[in-house]
Enzyme design. Structure first.
Site, PDB file in Angstrom:
ATOM      1  N   CYS A  37       0.828  -1.198   0.000  1.00  0.00           N
ATOM      2  CA  CYS A  37       0.000   0.000   0.000  1.00  0.00           C
ATOM      3  C   CYS A  37       0.862   1.249   0.000  1.00  0.00           C
ATOM      4  O   CYS A  37       2.061   1.205   0.277  1.00  0.00           O
ATOM      5  CB  CYS A  37      -0.894   0.052   1.251  1.00  0.00           C
ATOM      6  SG  CYS A  37      -1.925  -1.402   1.513  1.00  0.00           S
ATOM      7  N   ASP A 492      22.003  36.208 -14.195  1.00  0.00           N
ATOM      8  CA  ASP A 492      20.757  36.682 -14.778  1.00  0.00           C
ATOM      9  C   ASP A 492      20.347  38.009 -14.131  1.00  0.00           C
ATOM     10  O   ASP A 492      20.300  38.136 -12.900  1.00  0.00           O
ATOM     11  CB  ASP A 492      19.667  35.628 -14.562  1.00  0.00           C
ATOM     12  CG  ASP A 492      18.348  36.054 -15.157  1.00  0.00           C
ATOM     13  OD1 ASP A 492      18.150  35.796 -16.351  1.00  0.00           O
ATOM     14  OD2 ASP A 492      17.529  36.652 -14.427  1.00  0.00           O
TER      15      ASP A 492
END
Length: 554
Positions: A37, A492
């Site tokens: 499970c 950047d």
């Protein structure tokens, strides 16, 4: 996470509290029932003496356990470890998810990874509890279950669409994994959900789960801002495009919903279902662990020692007393770091550190649907605005893209087409055109290979060897192609501006490792939410990078 890394007590506490955050990290195999499970299964918690914890469904199946038909462990989001780790096992799992074994067998997987079949099998068995064939078999079983329960396709069509070599192999695998026949599995789903399955004819609508929270605003903005006319469409919250798949092409329509992404797929060949789903999950970063990432980034903002998501304090926090149900509960973490209770979540779901900086919860790092397309579009967008990049790319798609039927008229041009005719269609500086055509030639000749099974260092090295590719472009492509969580783009201009606004020192970011890709997204978003009146200067960044001159993020 290997079988040796699973701590029994931590896993059992997660199962006892049915903590859904651990779904996909491991499976619980119950020896008395022979069932495995997911940790959040609503069934009665098994006794300690009767359970064992395994890293993958394939390991459970190899051990003779069958899947729980109540919690459907194969339907959980994938493990975030396949992205956060860069080892051989993780890279192999990405390629297995893309269907490499179904198309070329174990030799193709071993060749893509640069290892012998024997060594690959040994490593995967030791790390994941199952070899490549067993892992691919578990993947086929998941695809088969999905088609059985969500379509009206004949079982013979499902067998081959899921990658099985024969109908007998399909029937045997479904019976072994789910303990019922394919027909019974479909009938169970029909009784539970009603007879609401649509006619298929190559059309499927799926619910792709993700771990909450998810910053929907950021993803939707990213999709809308980068949509290229003729190739992509973003309208009324739905992202539509077509992409090449191993056996043809597929048109996808994606919309983000609470707890899942609704994916409508128009498949030219049903065998492409599994790789298409894997690429969509990668594209939208649906297997990320947002709670662990948010906590680590928030702790970094507060200057605290940080721990990596569910592999540290979150594991210790899963206790039967129910502390995992709170946004902030938990015991103190190792090394003197404050617990998550020291960083309460405000009503807007954002992490609030002690210094008052609020980071939106659940930000994702967009991946890609096609590696060569990512590189070429990134190079086209260098040193120009997003709008200009979209215009240039749209012209390329119109002239060289493969025409197809449907709402999206073209596929992105092949590397071969751009290598042969790109210089006739592309406009702009001659050096940039030559660089784009040169990259296309390297891709067409096989000198440059772009897939998610590569290591970051080797990929970056190969990209930097191309003319016209600088560190920014190489890092950006690496971040998105490999879903690398720890790439910072300090050169950047928008990242720099976001860092300035938030007081982040880009020369000292080690405390945010290994989540610096997510930090980059936060810095971009913060700069976009607080735009400057003037345009930023040109830099090496392609137009896929947000620029302050775009419309403000709502």
């Amino acid at each position: 996470m290997s079988a040796n890394d699973l701590d029994f007590e931590r896993c059992y506490r997660a199962v006892a509290t049915r903590d859904a955050r651990f779904d996909g990290h491991f499976v619980t195999a119950v020896r008395t029932t022979g069932i495995y499970c997911r940790p959040s299964c609503p069934a009665i918690t098994p006794k300690r003496a009767n359970v064992t914890f395994l890293p993958t469904a394939a390991a459970a199946q190899q051990g003779g356990f069958r899947a729980c038909r109540r919690c459907l462990p194969d339907a959980a989001p994938g493990s975030p470890l396949w992205n956060t780790r860069a080892d051989l096992a993780s890279r192999a799992m990405r390629l297995i998810g893309d269907g490499v074994i179904e198309r070329g067998g174990v030799p193709a997987l071993a060749n893509a990874l640069g290892y012998s079949q024997r060594q690959l099998t040994r490593v995967l068995t030791g790390e994941l509890g199952a070899g490549p064939l067993a892992l691919a078999r578990a993947h086929r079983a998941h695809t088969a279950r999905l088609l059985i329960q969500t379509t009206r396709l004949p079982m013979s069509d499902i067998a081959f669409a899921a990658g099985f070599a024969s109908i007998r192999q399909f029937n045997d695998t479904v019976r072994e994994v789910f303990a019922v026949s394919p027909t019974a599995l479909r009938e169970e789903s029909r009784r539970r959900n009603g007879d609401t399955l649509p006619a298929t004819n190559g059309l499927l609508t799926l619910r792709l789960p993700y771990r909450e929270p998810l910053d929907r605003t950021w993803l939707e903005w990213f999709l809308a801002a980068h949509a290229v006319p003729g190739l992509e469409l973003y309208e009324n919250g739905i992202y539509t495009r077509s992409l090449r798949t191993p056996h043809g092409h597929t048109t996808i329509r994606l919309s983000i919903q609470p707890g899942h992404v609704r994916a409508a797929l128009s498949l030219q060949d049903m065998r492409d279902l599994a790789p298409t789903v894997a690429r969509i999950r990668h594209f939208l970063d649906l297997d990320a662990d947002p709670v662990g990432i948010d906590e680590a980034l928030t702790a970094g903002m507060a200057g605290m020692p940080l721990h990596v998501g569910l592999s540290s304090d979150a594991w210790e926090e899963a206790d039967p007393a129910g502390s995992t149900q709170r946004a902030g509960g938990g015991a103190a973490t190792k090394g003197g770091a404050q617990s998550r209770s020291d960083f309460p979540l405000p009503a807007n779901g954002s992490a609030q550190p002690a210094n008052g900086i609020v980071l939106p919860a659940g930000i994702r790092v967009p991946g890609c649907l096609d590696g060569p397309e990512l590189l070429l579009r990134t190079m086209i967008g260098q040193q120009i605005s997003v709008a200009a990049a979209n215009t240039h790319t749209a012209r390329l798609v119109q002239q060289l893209g493969e025409p197809i039927d449907g709402p999206i008229p073209h596929l992105f041009p092949t590397a071969e087409a751009i290598a042969e005719h790109g210089s006739e269609v592309l406009t702009g500086p001659g050096r940039r055109i030559d660089a784009i055509v040169g990259a296309a030639k390297a891709l067409a000749a096989g000198d440059l290979v772009l897939h998610s099974g590569r290591t970051a260092s080797e990929l970056r090295r190969d990209l930097l060897a191309l003319d016209g590719v600088g560190p920014w472009t190489a890092d950006y492509v690496t971040m998105r192609l490999l879903a690398d969580p720890d790439v910072l783009l300090p050169s950047d201009l928008v990242v720099r501006r976001g860092a300035s606004l938030l007081g982040v020192d880009l020369t000292a970011t080690a405390r945010w490792a290994p989540w610096r890709s997510y930090l980059t997204m936060h810095l971009w978003k913060h700069a976009l939410a607080n735009p400057e009146p003037r345009a930023a200067a040109k830099n090496d960044s392609p137009a896929t990078t947000p620029t302050p001159t775009r419309r403000k993020i709502p």
